[in-house]
Design an enzyme around this catalytic site. Structure first.
Site, PDB file in Angstrom:
ATOM      1  CD  GLU A 426      73.380  70.217 -12.177  1.00 60.47           C
ATOM      2  OE1 GLU A 426      73.977  69.832 -11.165  1.00 60.47           O
ATOM      3  OE2 GLU A 426      73.244  69.527 -13.210  1.00 60.47           O
TER       4      GLU A 426
HETATM    5  C1  LIG Z   1      72.932  75.596 -21.279  1.00 54.79           C
HETATM    6  C2  LIG Z   1      71.974  75.762 -20.164  1.00 54.79           C
HETATM    7  C3  LIG Z   1      71.295  74.663 -19.671  1.00 54.79           C
HETATM    8  C4  LIG Z   1      70.350  74.824 -18.654  1.00 54.79           C
HETATM    9  N1  LIG Z   1      69.609  73.746 -18.234  1.00 54.79           N
HETATM   10  C5  LIG Z   1      68.580  73.947 -17.375  1.00 54.79           C
HETATM   11  C6  LIG Z   1      67.655  72.885 -17.073  1.00 54.79           C
HETATM   12  O1  LIG Z   1      67.781  71.771 -17.565  1.00 54.79           O
HETATM   13  N2  LIG Z   1      66.619  73.144 -16.259  1.00 54.79           N
HETATM   14  C7  LIG Z   1      66.432  74.377 -15.679  1.00 54.79           C
HETATM   15  O2  LIG Z   1      65.464  74.542 -14.941  1.00 54.79           O
HETATM   16  N3  LIG Z   1      67.300  75.394 -15.926  1.00 54.79           N
HETATM   17  C8  LIG Z   1      68.346  75.210 -16.767  1.00 54.79           C
HETATM   18  N4  LIG Z   1      69.210  76.238 -17.052  1.00 54.79           N
HETATM   19  C9  LIG Z   1      69.073  77.496 -16.348  1.00 54.79           C
HETATM   20  C10 LIG Z   1      70.195  77.755 -15.366  1.00 54.79           C
HETATM   21  O3  LIG Z   1      70.035  76.932 -14.253  1.00 54.79           O
HETATM   22  C11 LIG Z   1      70.180  79.252 -15.054  1.00 54.79           C
HETATM   23  O4  LIG Z   1      70.815  79.886 -16.146  1.00 54.79           O
HETATM   24  C12 LIG Z   1      70.844  79.602 -13.759  1.00 54.79           C
HETATM   25  O5  LIG Z   1      70.085  79.133 -12.685  1.00 54.79           O
HETATM   26  C13 LIG Z   1      71.020  81.114 -13.613  1.00 54.79           C
HETATM   27  O6  LIG Z   1      69.858  81.801 -13.906  1.00 54.79           O
HETATM   28  P1  LIG Z   1      69.914  83.039 -14.933  1.00 54.79           P
HETATM   29  O7  LIG Z   1      70.711  82.619 -16.115  1.00 54.79           O
HETATM   30  O8  LIG Z   1      68.534  83.516 -15.162  1.00 54.79           O
HETATM   31  O9  LIG Z   1      70.757  84.130 -14.172  1.00 54.79           O
HETATM   32  P2  LIG Z   1      70.238  85.235 -13.143  1.00 54.79           P
HETATM   33  O10 LIG Z   1      69.536  84.584 -12.022  1.00 54.79           O
HETATM   34  O11 LIG Z   1      69.545  86.304 -13.888  1.00 54.79           O
HETATM   35  O12 LIG Z   1      71.636  85.779 -12.605  1.00 54.79           O
HETATM   36  C14 LIG Z   1      72.439  86.703 -13.341  1.00 54.79           C
HETATM   37  C15 LIG Z   1      73.698  86.975 -12.535  1.00 54.79           C
HETATM   38  O13 LIG Z   1      73.345  87.528 -11.263  1.00 54.79           O
HETATM   39  C16 LIG Z   1      73.863  86.704 -10.205  1.00 54.79           C
HETATM   40  N5  LIG Z   1      72.868  86.697  -9.114  1.00 54.79           N
HETATM   41  C17 LIG Z   1      71.545  86.437  -9.191  1.00 54.79           C
HETATM   42  N6  LIG Z   1      70.991  86.528  -7.980  1.00 54.79           N
HETATM   43  C18 LIG Z   1      71.961  86.855  -7.115  1.00 54.79           C
HETATM   44  C19 LIG Z   1      72.012  87.092  -5.716  1.00 54.79           C
HETATM   45  N7  LIG Z   1      70.942  86.979  -4.929  1.00 54.79           N
HETATM   46  N8  LIG Z   1      73.204  87.402  -5.167  1.00 54.79           N
HETATM   47  C20 LIG Z   1      74.318  87.474  -5.923  1.00 54.79           C
HETATM   48  N9  LIG Z   1      74.340  87.262  -7.247  1.00 54.79           N
HETATM   49  C21 LIG Z   1      73.174  86.954  -7.835  1.00 54.79           C
HETATM   50  C22 LIG Z   1      74.069  85.343 -10.824  1.00 54.79           C
HETATM   51  O14 LIG Z   1      75.033  84.583 -10.131  1.00 54.79           O
HETATM   52  C23 LIG Z   1      74.517  85.716 -12.231  1.00 54.79           C
HETATM   53  O15 LIG Z   1      75.866  86.038 -12.225  1.00 54.79           O
HETATM   54  C24 LIG Z   1      70.144  76.099 -18.081  1.00 54.79           C
HETATM   55  C25 LIG Z   1      70.859  77.202 -18.562  1.00 54.79           C
HETATM   56  C26 LIG Z   1      71.741  77.052 -19.612  1.00 54.79           C
HETATM   57  C27 LIG Z   1      72.447  78.267 -20.135  1.00 54.79           C
END
Ligand SMILES: Cc1cc2nc3c(=O)[nH]c(=O)nc-3n(C[C@H](O)[C@H](O)[C@H](O)COP(=O)(O)OP(=O)(O)OC[C@H]3O[C@@H](n4cnc5c(N)ncnc54)[C@H](O)[C@@H]3O)c2cc1C
Length: 642
Positions: A426
């Site tokens: 979230e």
């Molecule tokens: C157990 C679990 C349940 C989930 N449930 C859902 C769900 O029900 N529905 C759904 O749609 N998604 C879901 N997700 C996805 C979750 O919302 C994402 O993991 C989250 O939004 C982060 O995306 P990412 O993991 O691809 O990280 P990335 O976006 O790849 O980010 C990697 C790192 O870079 C940082 N970062 C990225 N962009 C920036 C920026 N512009 N400035 C500074 N830092 C940045 C992030 O904070 C993080 O530390 C789930 C994930 C998990 C692990």
């Protein structure tokens, strides 16, 4: 064909900007804080839960607690990585999956506060089970449907969702995590316009593998707006038993191991036109609004976890004696207990305040909800870490292993794993800080944004200059003149200095933000660490205000009980030290060297530091997508042409 994803930073930002919520009737305490205006009447008297509403919640919570104790074996659920179907069925029968669905559609029609209390109760016992319930109602189909659905859609879906149909929220994709505007899933209209044809892949969709219905965000054909192509994202309600919906992989995690989460693939899925939710092109806005309200529940769940950690730590710190005394009597452990108790109190106040706000018509909850999510998830992480430290070896040992060798199986190891997700889902903490900073700066961007926006026209710049010249002198002077404003009535005198601190430091925060805007200009957007400090200051000022107001409210109803005052006071002292430290760090820091070192790390200049290990990711191995390192990741393969 699947269109290529949004590619540039500008496009992604434009889409995200266009999808922000912008219309509110009531001011927000937090947004006023960032403008230097401490408005105690917006937080005090504390918006305590209406007694009748509370009584309705109490009756349900009693049944829910009994069900959890009798039927939910959290250790087995974690170990076997499955919430048994009969547990889900029992919870559905109890109404736990329809708490937020209005009564006229067969749900319990709970207030946000009662819903929060129920999720916190479940989370304190079994986080996986809590996620099943919350993913369905906080962000799953019922939530956006209630806000954006037509009467026909509500009548069609809500009774089903109240009686056991499980749902989830599908936004994230392999290439679109924090930046959802980058999504590649597409929906194109069929030739007769009666259907949308959905193609693409959604990752980590919670409840997805067992869901009957999903809310799916997908790119729809771009539109020309003022001569420019505008990318469109729309939201759809998708039946998962429709042909072409595939569930090829279940994901396994560090914690919350029994959630039903996986990769969902859409191959030419034909979605009826009447399942489009809201207007075409408003899908990202629907997702962001859903998350705004959804974010009220996660902070509440964190309070359940924190209270559980506190209880276990208190018991253990009393019972475990080392070096001739119960460990809680050793000062280091005692100070952890004090931190845990006072911060749990503040977390509860922040969560209840933000959720209490959400019931006020027209209230602006964006900042409070995001700040509650950031503050509570990060504080909960520290509390879980402290609980593990206090339990020490036993905190690191699984509850099964503890039980097998005859000890009481307190679940600290599981709690520690489970709660780690809260700073990721979230909106990660980093993204929350950016979001909060963006909202905090919004009043300035409204007034003077066109002055610095590269694309604004001369007449827009002139208009903006006029507005800025009228507003800024008075506002800026007010930040230096002696603090004014009535002292809120009913605040215990020992807590008054903390509110005065908030008043003073809100003004300092507004000045610092403004000075940074003026001296750094548009590049401020990229100074994430500096902005993060301001956001953290804002969160602590909000938390002090909420904790003090809550303590005052508790003292009013129980004058002989001084414990809330003690906790609010102790919390405020710690928070004030953090605020002072952040202001100091904003002036004097190592951000420049940090940036340089980060560049060097990325460039591999410190490769020698990584020597002497068995590399998990050898340099010559392909990256996760199969492309050689250094090459751009290719656009996802179209799954099928339409
Ligand atoms: C157990 C679990 C349940 C989930 N449930 C859902 C769900 O029900 N529905 C759904 O749609 N998604 C879901 N997700 C996805 C979750 O919302 C994402 O993991 C989250 O939004 C982060 O995306 P990412 O993991 O691809 O990280 P990335 O976006 O790849 O980010 C990697 C790192 O870079 C940082 N970062 C990225 N962009 C920036 C920026 N512009 N400035 C500074 N830092 C940045 C992030 O904070 C993080 O530390 C789930 C994930 C998990 C692990």
């Amino acid at each position: 064909m699947t269109e290529s994803p949004t590619s540039t930073r500008d496009e992604a930002r434009e889409l995200a900007e266009d999808s922000r919520e912008t219309e509110w009737q009531s001011p927000s305490f937090a947004s006023e804080l960032f403008l230097g205006r401490f408005q105690p009447d917006l937080i005090h008297e504390f918006p305590e839960q209406d007694p009748q509403d509370r009584a309705e919640g109490d009756a349900f919570l009693a049944k829910l607690e009994q069900f959890l104790k009798e039927n939910v074996d959290a250790e087995a659920i974690d170990r076997e990585e499955q919430v048994p179907p009969e547990v889900i069925r029992g919870l559905v029968d109890l109404g736990a999956f329809s708490m937020k669905i209005p009564k006229e559609y067969g749900g319990l029609g709970f207030s946000q506060l009662n819903y929060n209390r129920a999720v916190a109760l479940v989370a304190s016992h079994c986080a996986s089970t809590a996620v099943w319930i919350s993913a369905h109602q906080s962000i799953g189909v019922p939530q956006p449907l209630r806000i954006f659905g037509t009467d026909e859609q509500k009548t069609r879906f809500l009774p089903r969702l109240a009686s056991g149909a499980i749902s989830g929220f599908a936004l994230t994709e392999p290439e679109a995590g924090s930046d959802p505007a980058n999504m590649a899933t597409t929906a194109v209209p069929s030739e007769d316009g009666k259907e949308w044809i959905l193609n693409g892949e959604k990752l980590w969709c919670t409840n997805g593998l067992d869901a009957d219905l999903l809310i799916v965000m997908a790119r729809t054909p771009s539109k020309m707006v003022k001569g420019r192509e505008r990318k469109q994202i729309s939201a759809f309600i998708v039946e998962t038993d429709d042909p072409g919906v595939k569930k090829p992989h279940r994901c396994h995690f560090l914690g919350i191991r029994a959630i039903s989460n996986g990769l969902i693939r859409f191959e030419n899925v034909r979605v009826p036109a009447e399942n489009l939710l809201g207007e075409e092109g408003r899908g990202l806005k629907i997702a962001l609004v859903t998350l705004n309200t959804g974010r009220l529940t996660l902070p509440a769940a964190c309070t359940g976890t924190a209270r559980q950690c506190l209880q276990i730590s208190r018991r253990w710190a009393n019972e475990r004696a080392q070096w001739g005394a119960p460990i809680g009597k050793h000062e280091s452990v005692g100070s952890m207990l004090a931190w845990m108790a006072s911060h749990t109190f503040a977390m509860q106040a922040v969560s209840d305040y933000a959720s209490g706000l959400s019931v006020k018509p027209g209230a602006d909850i964006r900042l409070e909800a995001a700040m509650a999510k950031l503050f509570n998830s990060e504080t909960c992480s520290r509390i879980a870490d402290m609980a593990l430290q206090i339990r020490a070896g036993r905190g690191y040992e699984s509850e099964k292993s503890l039980g097998d060798r005859g000890e009481i199986p307190w679940p600290v190891e599981r709690i520690f794993r489970d709660q780690r997700i809260n700073t990721i889902v979230e909106g990660t903490s980093e993204i929350q800080r950016l979001f909060i900073a963006r909202e905090a700066l919004d009043p300035h961007l409204q007034k003077a944004g066109a002055l610095i926006a590269p694309k604004s026209s001369t007449s827009e710049k002139m208009q903006s200059l006029g507005t800025a010249m009228k507003w800024y002198p008075g506002w800026y002077l007010s930040l230096w003149s002696p603090a004014q404003g009535s002292t809120p009535a009913g605040i215990p005198s020992s807590l008054m200095p903390h509110l005065r601190f908030v008043r003073r430091n809100a003004r300092k925060l507004a000045r610092s933000l403004f000075h940074s805007m003026v001296t750094i200009g548009p590049a401020l957007e990229r100074r994430q660490v500096l902005l993060g400090r301001y956001v953290d200051i804002g969160c602590d000022l909000l938390a002090i205000s909420a904790a003090v107001s809550r303590a005052a409210s508790r003292t009013k109803s129980e004058p002989a009980n001084h414990t809330p005052i003690e906790l609010a006071d102790h919390f405020s002292r710690a928070a004030r030290r953090r605020v002072n430290a952040s202001f100091r760090a904003a002036r004097s820091n190592d951000d420049r060297t940090s940036k340089k070192i980060a560049r060097n790390v990325l460039g591999g200049q410190y490769g020698w530091l990584e020597e002497g290990i068995v590399r998990s990711c050898p340099e010559d191995a392909p990256t996760t997508n199969g492309a050689p390192p250094g090459e751009d990741r290719p656009a996802p393969e179209p799954i099928a042409s339409s």
